[in-house]
Design a protein around this motif. Structure first.
Motif: not given
Lengths: 157, 282
Positions: B91, B96-97, B254
Motif C-alpha cells: 500500500t 490505499t493500495p 487502487g
C-alpha cells in the motif's frame, strides 16, 4: 482614573506589539504550532497566542488533505484573527520543486474574523492541500514546507 | 480669611469655568477611545508548517513458479504459458493500495517488462519468457502518472525449460551460456561461437536494480551501447479525491476502472516491449 489606566494599558500594548516574537517547534514533529508572544503589557500580562497545525501525512497523487488549524489563546485578552494566508515555500528533496504541479496549497478556508476568547482555544479553519497527478517521482517521501501568515488583533477589554 | 475666601472664590470660579471639564472630557474620550478601538495588532508573523508525502515501499522479491507438466515451447522459442510470478501486495498509505505492479524480466544485463498489471492481482504470467535461459524477476509498484517504487530484490534465478537459442532483444544479441545464463557478445562477433566471444556478465542485474555491469572486453572493438531501458508505460491518471470528502474517492483497489483487462487473481502480462525480437537460427 480607571479609564485613564485602561488607556495607558492599551497604549503600552500597542508599543508592546513591536516586541512580538514567533517561536517555532521542531518542524519535524507531527503536531506543529506557531506561537505569537507579546512583550509584557503595562498590566503585567504576557499574552501568548498559539496556532497549531494538525499533522498531515500520506500525501500521494490525487490525494486531498487539510491542514487544520487550531487557535489557542492563553492570555486574558480576546484574540480576533483577521487573516490567514498559506503558501508553499520549500521541499526536502532535490528534483521536487515547491510548485503547484507538485502540491497545491489552497486559500485558507474558515470564517474570518474569528474571535478566540481569553484562555480559550478553537478550531479555526484549515488550509486545503491537493497533490495533483502531475507530481513528480522525486516528491515521494518529501516534506513540503508551508509558510503560514496570521493577522490578528487583541480585542480591547 | 478674606484672602482665603477670595482664593476659594477663585477656585470655585475656576471650577465653574468649562475649561477643565472640556480637558477632562477630552482626555477621557481619548482614553476610552484607545481602549475601545485600540486593538492590538499581533499579526504579520510567519511560521512554517510541514506536510509529508507518502512513498511507494520497496517490495519483497517475487517468487517464480514454472508451469507444471511437459513444457511447451513455441516456434519462436518462447515458453508457452510461461513462468508464474507472484508477489506480496503493498500500500502507499494505510488503506490505499498502489495502482499497478510492473514485473521486469532480467536476462543478464537486459531488463524487459514482463508484466504490467493493475493492483487487483498479485500474480502474472510471463508470456514472453525465452526457453532455456536463466532468468530473474523483479517487481515494482507504481502509483499515478509518475510515481514508481524501487524495484524489489531479484527473485531466485530460474532456468526456463527448453533449448536455448540465440535471440535478439531490443536489438541486442543474447546467446545462451553453458548453464543457461544469458551472454551478450560484443558487436561484430559471430553468435555461432559463443564460447569465443567477449561477453557482458549478468551480475549487474542480480541485485534487482537492472544496472548492468560495465562490459569487460579484451577486444579493441568498442563496447556496445548500454541496453535500452524498458519502454516507458504511462498508466492512466489516478482518480482525484473529492474535495468535500478528503478520503473519499480513493480507489478501492487502487486501480482505475475500465483501463485494464482483469482476469481475476492471475494477471496476464501487458505486451509492452516484452517480446523477444527474434530467435537467431543456430
Amino acid at each position: 482614573m480607571h479609564r485613564w489606566h485602561k488607556s495607558v494599558v492599551a497604549a503600552a500594548a500597542v508599543v508592546g506589539a513591536a516586541g512580538l516574537a514567533v517561536a517555532l517547534r521542531d518542524p519535524s514533529t507531527s503536531d506543529q504550532q506557531m506561537t505569537l508572544t507579546a512583550a509584557p503589557g503595562a498590566d503585567g500580562s504576557n499574552p501568548v497566542f498559539t496556532v497549531r497545525g494538525a499533522a498531515v501525512e500520506d500525501l500521494y497523487p490525487g490525494a486531498r488533505r487539510r491542514l487544520v488549524l487550531t487557535l489557542a489563546n492563553s492570555s486574558s485578552h480576546d484574540l480576533v484573527v483577521t487573516g490567514m494566508h498559506a503558501r508553499l515555500t520549500a521541499t526536502s528533496k532535490p528534483g521536487c520543486e515547491p510548485v503547484v504541479s507538485n502540491l497545491e496549497v489552497g486559500p485558507y478556508t474558515g470564517s474570518l474574523p474569528a474571535r478566540v476568547g481569553a484562555r480559550d482555544s478553537r478550531e479555526a479553519g484549515a488550509v486545503p492541500l491537493h497533490m495533483p497527478n502531475s507530481v513528480v517521482d522525486a516528491c515521494q517521501e518529501a516534506t513540503f514546507t508551508v509558510l503560514l501568515t496570521a493577522d490578528a488583533t487583541v480585542a480591547a477589554r | 480669611m478674606r484672602h482665603r475666601r477670595t482664593r476659594t472664590g477663585q477656585s470655585i470660579r475656576f471650577l465653574r469655568s468649562p475649561l477643565p471639564f472640556v480637558g477632562v472630557a477630552t482626555a477621557l474620550a481619548i482614553g476610552t477611545g484607545v481602549a475601545a478601538y485600540g486593538d492590538w495588532d499581533v499579526g504579520a508573523e510567519e511560521a512554517q508548517f510541514t506536510v509529508h508525502a507518502a512513498g511507494i515501499p520497496r517490495m519483497k522479491a517475487p517468487t517464480v513458479e514454472l508451469p507444471g507438466g511437459e513444457p511447451q515451447i513455441t516456434a519462436e522459442g518462447i515458453v508457452a504459458a510461461g513462468p508464474r510470478i507472484a508477489w506480496d501486495r503493498v500500500t502507499i498509505a494505510p488503506g490505499t493500495p498502489v495502482q499497478r505492479y510492473v514485473v521486469t524480466r532480467h536476462l543478464g544485463p537486459i531488463a524487459q517488462v514482463a508484466c504490467d498489471v493493475p493492483a487487483t492481482g498479485a500474480r502474472c504470467v510471463d508470456e514472453s519468457a525465452p526457453a532455456g535461459y536463466l532468468v530473474t524477476y523483479t517487481v515494482a509498484a507504481t502509483y499515478g502518472t509518475f510515481w514508481t517504487g524501487e524495484p524489489s530484490p531479484a527473485s531466485e534465478p530460474t532456468l526456463l525449460p527448453g533449448e536455448a537459442a540465440p535471440i535478439v532483444v531490443d536489438g541486442v544479441v543474447v546467446v545462451p551460456g553453458a548453464d543457461g545464463s544469458p551472454l551478450v557478445p560484443a558487436p561484430g562477433v559471430s553468435t555461432s561461437a559463443p564460447g569465443e566471444v567477449v561477453v557482458v556478465p549478468q551480475a549487474g542485474a542480480a541485485d534487482g536494480r537492472g544496472e548492468p555491469e560495465p562490459v569487460v572486453s579484451t577486444s579493441t572493438t568498442p563496447a556496445p551501447d548500454q541496453v535500452q531501458p524498458p519502454p516507458v508505460h504511462k498508466p492512466p491518471a489516478p482518480p482525484e479525491e473529492s474535495a468535500s470528502a478528503p478520503d473519499a474517492g480513493k480507489p478501492s483497489s487502487g486501480a482505475p476502472e475500465g483501463t485494464d483487462k482483469n482476469d481475476g487473481d492471475m494477471e496476464k502480462d501487458t505486451p509492452i516491449g516484452s517480446a523477444i525480437d527474434a530467435v537467431i537460427p543456430g
